[in-house]
Design a protein around this motif. Sequence first.
Motif, PDB file in Angstrom:
ATOM      1  N   TYR A   1       0.859  -1.280  -0.036  1.00  0.00           N
ATOM      2  CA  TYR A   1      -0.005  -0.188   0.142  1.00  0.00           C
ATOM      3  C   TYR A   1       0.840   1.194   0.036  1.00  0.00           C
ATOM      4  CZ  TYR A   1      -3.179   3.487   1.741  1.00  0.00           C
ATOM      5  OH  TYR A   1      -3.879   4.847   1.796  1.00  0.00           O
ATOM      6  N   ALA A   2       1.752   1.430   0.904  1.00  0.00           N
ATOM      7  CA  ALA A   2       2.696   2.639   1.107  1.00  0.00           C
ATOM      8  C   ALA A   2       3.574   2.899  -0.354  1.00  0.00           C
ATOM      9  CB  ALA A   2       3.719   2.310   1.964  1.00  0.00           C
ATOM     10  N   ILE A   3       3.966   2.039  -1.092  1.00  0.00           N
ATOM     11  CA  ILE A   3       4.789   2.572  -2.218  1.00  0.00           C
ATOM     12  C   ILE A   3       3.810   3.073  -3.256  1.00  0.00           C
ATOM     13  CG2 ILE A   3       6.100   1.696  -4.203  1.00  0.00           C
ATOM     14  CD1 ILE A   3       7.707   1.518  -1.605  1.00  0.00           C
ATOM     15  N   PRO A   4       2.930   2.634  -3.873  1.00  0.00           N
ATOM     16  CA  PRO A   4       1.896   3.290  -4.778  1.00  0.00           C
ATOM     17  C   PRO A   4       1.379   4.642  -3.937  1.00  0.00           C
ATOM     18  CG  PRO A   4       0.663   1.372  -4.052  1.00  0.00           C
ATOM     19  CD  PRO A   4       2.199   1.448  -3.556  1.00  0.00           C
ATOM     20  N   GLN A   5       1.135   4.530  -2.564  1.00  0.00           N
ATOM     21  CA  GLN A   5       0.591   5.987  -1.807  1.00  0.00           C
ATOM     22  C   GLN A   5       1.507   6.897  -2.145  1.00  0.00           C
ATOM     23  OE1 GLN A   5       1.370   7.095   0.885  1.00  0.00           O
ATOM     24  NE2 GLN A   5      -0.364   8.571   1.050  1.00  0.00           N
TER      25      GLN A   5
ATOM     26  N   VAL B   1      -4.345  10.462 -14.097  1.00  0.00           N
ATOM     27  CA  VAL B   1      -4.560   9.420 -15.205  1.00  0.00           C
ATOM     28  C   VAL B   1      -3.221   9.109 -15.452  1.00  0.00           C
ATOM     29  CG1 VAL B   1      -5.368   9.379 -17.219  1.00  0.00           C
ATOM     30  CG2 VAL B   1      -6.823  10.445 -15.742  1.00  0.00           C
ATOM     31  N   ILE B   2      -2.207  10.039 -15.890  1.00  0.00           N
ATOM     32  CA  ILE B   2      -1.020   9.650 -16.286  1.00  0.00           C
ATOM     33  C   ILE B   2      -0.349   8.499 -15.127  1.00  0.00           C
ATOM     34  CG2 ILE B   2       1.370  10.335 -16.777  1.00  0.00           C
ATOM     35  CD1 ILE B   2       0.264  12.881 -17.784  1.00  0.00           C
ATOM     36  N   LEU B   3      -0.440   8.880 -13.851  1.00  0.00           N
ATOM     37  CA  LEU B   3       0.263   7.997 -13.143  1.00  0.00           C
ATOM     38  C   LEU B   3      -0.462   6.548 -12.905  1.00  0.00           C
ATOM     39  CD1 LEU B   3       0.943  10.293  -9.992  1.00  0.00           C
ATOM     40  CD2 LEU B   3       2.734   9.153 -11.555  1.00  0.00           C
ATOM     41  N   LEU B   4      -1.835   6.637 -13.230  1.00  0.00           N
ATOM     42  CA  LEU B   4      -2.491   5.479 -12.997  1.00  0.00           C
ATOM     43  C   LEU B   4      -2.082   4.511 -14.332  1.00  0.00           C
ATOM     44  CD1 LEU B   4      -4.897   3.575 -11.863  1.00  0.00           C
ATOM     45  CD2 LEU B   4      -6.545   5.017 -13.173  1.00  0.00           C
ATOM     46  N   LEU B   5      -1.998   5.244 -15.415  1.00  0.00           N
ATOM     47  CA  LEU B   5      -1.579   4.317 -16.709  1.00  0.00           C
ATOM     48  C   LEU B   5      -0.386   3.759 -16.646  1.00  0.00           C
ATOM     49  CD1 LEU B   5      -3.388   6.593 -19.553  1.00  0.00           C
ATOM     50  CD2 LEU B   5      -4.166   4.485 -18.302  1.00  0.00           C
ATOM     51  N   LEU B   6       0.732   4.464 -16.107  1.00  0.00           N
ATOM     52  CA  LEU B   6       2.212   3.947 -15.931  1.00  0.00           C
ATOM     53  C   LEU B   6       2.338   3.444 -14.603  1.00  0.00           C
ATOM     54  CD1 LEU B   6       3.677   7.473 -17.644  1.00  0.00           C
ATOM     55  CD2 LEU B   6       3.182   5.062 -18.872  1.00  0.00           C
ATOM     56  N   SER B   7       1.408   3.246 -13.696  1.00  0.00           N
ATOM     57  CA  SER B   7       1.871   3.001 -12.417  1.00  0.00           C
ATOM     58  C   SER B   7       2.696   1.764 -12.269  1.00  0.00           C
ATOM     59  CB  SER B   7       0.707   2.662 -11.484  1.00  0.00           C
ATOM     60  OG  SER B   7      -0.329   1.619 -12.004  1.00  0.00           O
ATOM     61  N   HIS B   8       2.207   0.565 -12.976  1.00  0.00           N
ATOM     62  CA  HIS B   8       2.977  -0.750 -12.844  1.00  0.00           C
ATOM     63  C   HIS B   8       4.474  -0.649 -13.240  1.00  0.00           C
ATOM     64  CE1 HIS B   8      -0.445  -3.268 -11.440  1.00  0.00           C
ATOM     65  NE2 HIS B   8      -0.953  -2.640 -12.257  1.00  0.00           N
ATOM     66  N   GLN B   9       4.709   0.100 -14.404  1.00  0.00           N
ATOM     67  CA  GLN B   9       6.140   0.282 -14.828  1.00  0.00           C
ATOM     68  C   GLN B   9       6.712   1.121 -13.972  1.00  0.00           C
ATOM     69  OE1 GLN B   9       3.172   0.755 -16.416  1.00  0.00           O
ATOM     70  NE2 GLN B   9       3.353  -0.044 -18.745  1.00  0.00           N
ATOM     71  N   LEU B  10       6.158   2.277 -13.618  1.00  0.00           N
ATOM     72  CA  LEU B  10       6.956   3.261 -12.298  1.00  0.00           C
ATOM     73  C   LEU B  10       7.190   2.468 -11.119  1.00  0.00           C
ATOM     74  CD1 LEU B  10       4.872   6.460 -12.747  1.00  0.00           C
ATOM     75  CD2 LEU B  10       7.104   6.241 -13.741  1.00  0.00           C
ATOM     76  N   ILE B  11       6.624   1.566 -10.721  1.00  0.00           N
ATOM     77  CA  ILE B  11       6.587   0.905  -9.508  1.00  0.00           C
ATOM     78  C   ILE B  11       7.716  -0.121  -9.608  1.00  0.00           C
ATOM     79  CG2 ILE B  11       5.645  -0.879  -7.780  1.00  0.00           C
ATOM     80  CD1 ILE B  11       2.893   0.663  -8.252  1.00  0.00           C
TER      81      ILE B  11
ATOM     82  N   TRP C   1       9.909   0.204 -11.845  1.00  0.00           N
ATOM     83  CA  TRP C   1      11.223   0.851 -12.084  1.00  0.00           C
ATOM     84  C   TRP C   1      11.954   1.291 -10.670  1.00  0.00           C
ATOM     85  CZ3 TRP C   1      12.145   5.995 -10.769  1.00  0.00           C
ATOM     86  CH2 TRP C   1      13.458   6.500 -11.233  1.00  0.00           C
ATOM     87  N   TRP C   2      10.965   1.486  -9.737  1.00  0.00           N
ATOM     88  CA  TRP C   2      11.237   1.968  -8.555  1.00  0.00           C
ATOM     89  C   TRP C   2      11.961   0.985  -7.334  1.00  0.00           C
ATOM     90  CZ3 TRP C   2       7.406   5.204  -4.856  1.00  0.00           C
ATOM     91  CH2 TRP C   2       8.089   5.803  -3.922  1.00  0.00           C
ATOM     92  N   VAL C   3      11.151  -0.030  -7.382  1.00  0.00           N
ATOM     93  CA  VAL C   3      11.220  -1.214  -6.280  1.00  0.00           C
ATOM     94  C   VAL C   3      11.206  -2.422  -6.891  1.00  0.00           C
ATOM     95  CG1 VAL C   3      10.261   0.334  -4.375  1.00  0.00           C
ATOM     96  CG2 VAL C   3       8.893  -1.474  -5.930  1.00  0.00           C
ATOM     97  N   GLY C   4      11.315  -2.811  -8.114  1.00  0.00           N
ATOM     98  CA  GLY C   4      11.369  -4.049  -8.825  1.00  0.00           C
ATOM     99  C   GLY C   4       9.926  -4.849  -8.770  1.00  0.00           C
ATOM    100  N   SER C   5      10.111  -5.919  -8.997  1.00  0.00           N
ATOM    101  CA  SER C   5       8.835  -6.736  -9.152  1.00  0.00           C
ATOM    102  C   SER C   5       8.319  -7.226  -7.735  1.00  0.00           C
ATOM    103  CB  SER C   5       9.145  -7.907 -10.130  1.00  0.00           C
ATOM    104  OG  SER C   5      10.159  -8.901  -9.521  1.00  0.00           O
ATOM    105  N   ARG C   6       8.655  -6.897  -6.635  1.00  0.00           N
ATOM    106  CA  ARG C   6       8.572  -7.215  -5.413  1.00  0.00           C
ATOM    107  C   ARG C   6       6.952  -7.109  -4.762  1.00  0.00           C
ATOM    108  NH1 ARG C   6      13.167  -4.874  -1.754  1.00  0.00           N
ATOM    109  NH2 ARG C   6      12.840  -3.240  -3.603  1.00  0.00           N
ATOM    110  N   ILE C   7       6.291  -6.103  -5.342  1.00  0.00           N
ATOM    111  CA  ILE C   7       4.971  -5.797  -4.992  1.00  0.00           C
ATOM    112  C   ILE C   7       4.283  -5.352  -6.530  1.00  0.00           C
ATOM    113  CG2 ILE C   7       5.418  -4.570  -2.999  1.00  0.00           C
ATOM    114  CD1 ILE C   7       4.703  -1.789  -4.382  1.00  0.00           C
TER     115      ILE C   7
END
Length: 518
Positions: A327-331, A384-394, A396-402
């Motif tokens: 929850y905290a990372i996308p928040q 909207v931009i963050l929502l569309l790119l959220s999975h890619q940004l997350i 890039w930021w922390v990897g595939s852990r979440i």
Amino acid sequence: MARIVFWKLQRTNDSHLQAGPNPQYNFQRSNILMIRGHLFRGLAVRSIHESALDDATIRAAHRNRRTALSGSASMLARLVQIGSSLVTVPLTLKYLGNERFGLWMTISSVLAMAAFADFGVGNGVMNSVATAFGRDDILGIRKAISSGMAVLSVIAASTLTFFLMVYPFVNWAHVFRVTSPQAMAEAGPALLVFASCFALNIALDVVQRVQLGIQQGYRYGLWQMCGSMTGLLAVLLGVQMHASLPELVAALAGAPVVSTLLNAVHFFGFSRPDLRPAHDLVSRETISQIARLGALFFVLQVVVSFAYSADNFIIAHTLGAVNVTEYAIPQRMFALVSMMSGMLLTPLWPAYGEAISRGDMGWVRRTLRRSLTLVLGASIGSAVILLLLSHQLIYWWVGSRIQPPFALLLGMAIWSIMDCCGNAIAMFLNGASVIKFQIIVALMFGVGCVASKLIFVRYFGLVAVPWSTIISYGLLNMLPCLFFVPKAMRGLELKSPALSIVEAITFPLAALHEGEEA
């Protein structure tokens, strides 16, 4: 044009209107004089009304320009601060190691208490300065500055004195649970350095509040940017010279304090010496006014912080701490939308106060409407931009852990939009010193929000957190504001200190005309 006609009519020769023996002629003369009197009054009202409109237009243009400058400078300073963190965090993590770096981050987290450390006095000073600025009351501004600085200095001295009294009797290594000999030796001194900088920053905070109050917040933004850059250079130099942790804390936390001090010297010494604080201007009445307003702001800050900061605790309590990360990372990612809009909106707070003090309610109404429209459009686009790119940004930021679900991300996006719009309304209410209503609404929202999360998180998981916030905020905050804000606007318009131009001119001229007729 009206002024020219009025001047020509005043220059008209009255010799042909002298009284004569013919009663009919005297009657015509009386009618002509009466018509001319009405014409004079109408032209005078129109002339001064046009002049007042010109002055209000000029003030509004200056107010808009200063607000835009302050918002841009604040955002630029924040971007520099974020950039400095991106550089210093990996560098100092490698230099200090995990334990000493964790100690540094734990000590630095005390900065989150900075908003509460002055007990709302800083906000009270800003509102008082903005109100006096709207009345062109230099003496009132100086009294607010002098009294506010006295109160903040007492708070800073009391805070530091209490810490120094407690400091020798506490095992700080045990408090922070560090085990290496170097970290144990540095824990106490590092905290002492940070506490000293923290206390000095409380006392000097009045400079920022004053500059915001007179709509020159861009000055503080530029000085803050210089402080962040200086702190970055000092940390880089400290790492090269193998500095200790207390020295690095002094470099990073002390640089903003030094920049604020230089800002105060430049502002009160060279830029605005007419606003320089003085001991004999400290007023018990002004202190009481600032303290009352500051106490309301303090309660509001505490209530809002409780309502907004309970999410991680609720998730950890109901689902387990392992779920907090998801929850905290996308928040944090979506919180950037609210943070950026808040920086742009904050300069409107004192601008509203100054405009209300002048009675320029037309500007207040237009600005509130425009700020809501602009913030709504900008926040929707960003979310909207963050929502569309959220999975890619997350990734890039922390990897595939979440892998947060889309419903969770959608709720965060919608909440960020609602939060931005709420901030736009809050700036108006803060500038108008309408605090009690905000406290009541925030209390209702906080209780309803926490209760709904505790209930629905058990059934729907993480997804229920942002959606509970959305529903609670819409029903318990935005709905009351929908009815209250227009009512508050009308009340301010009725209390406006600006007299009607027509009344201010017509009454004296009417009395003069009646005197002439008599």
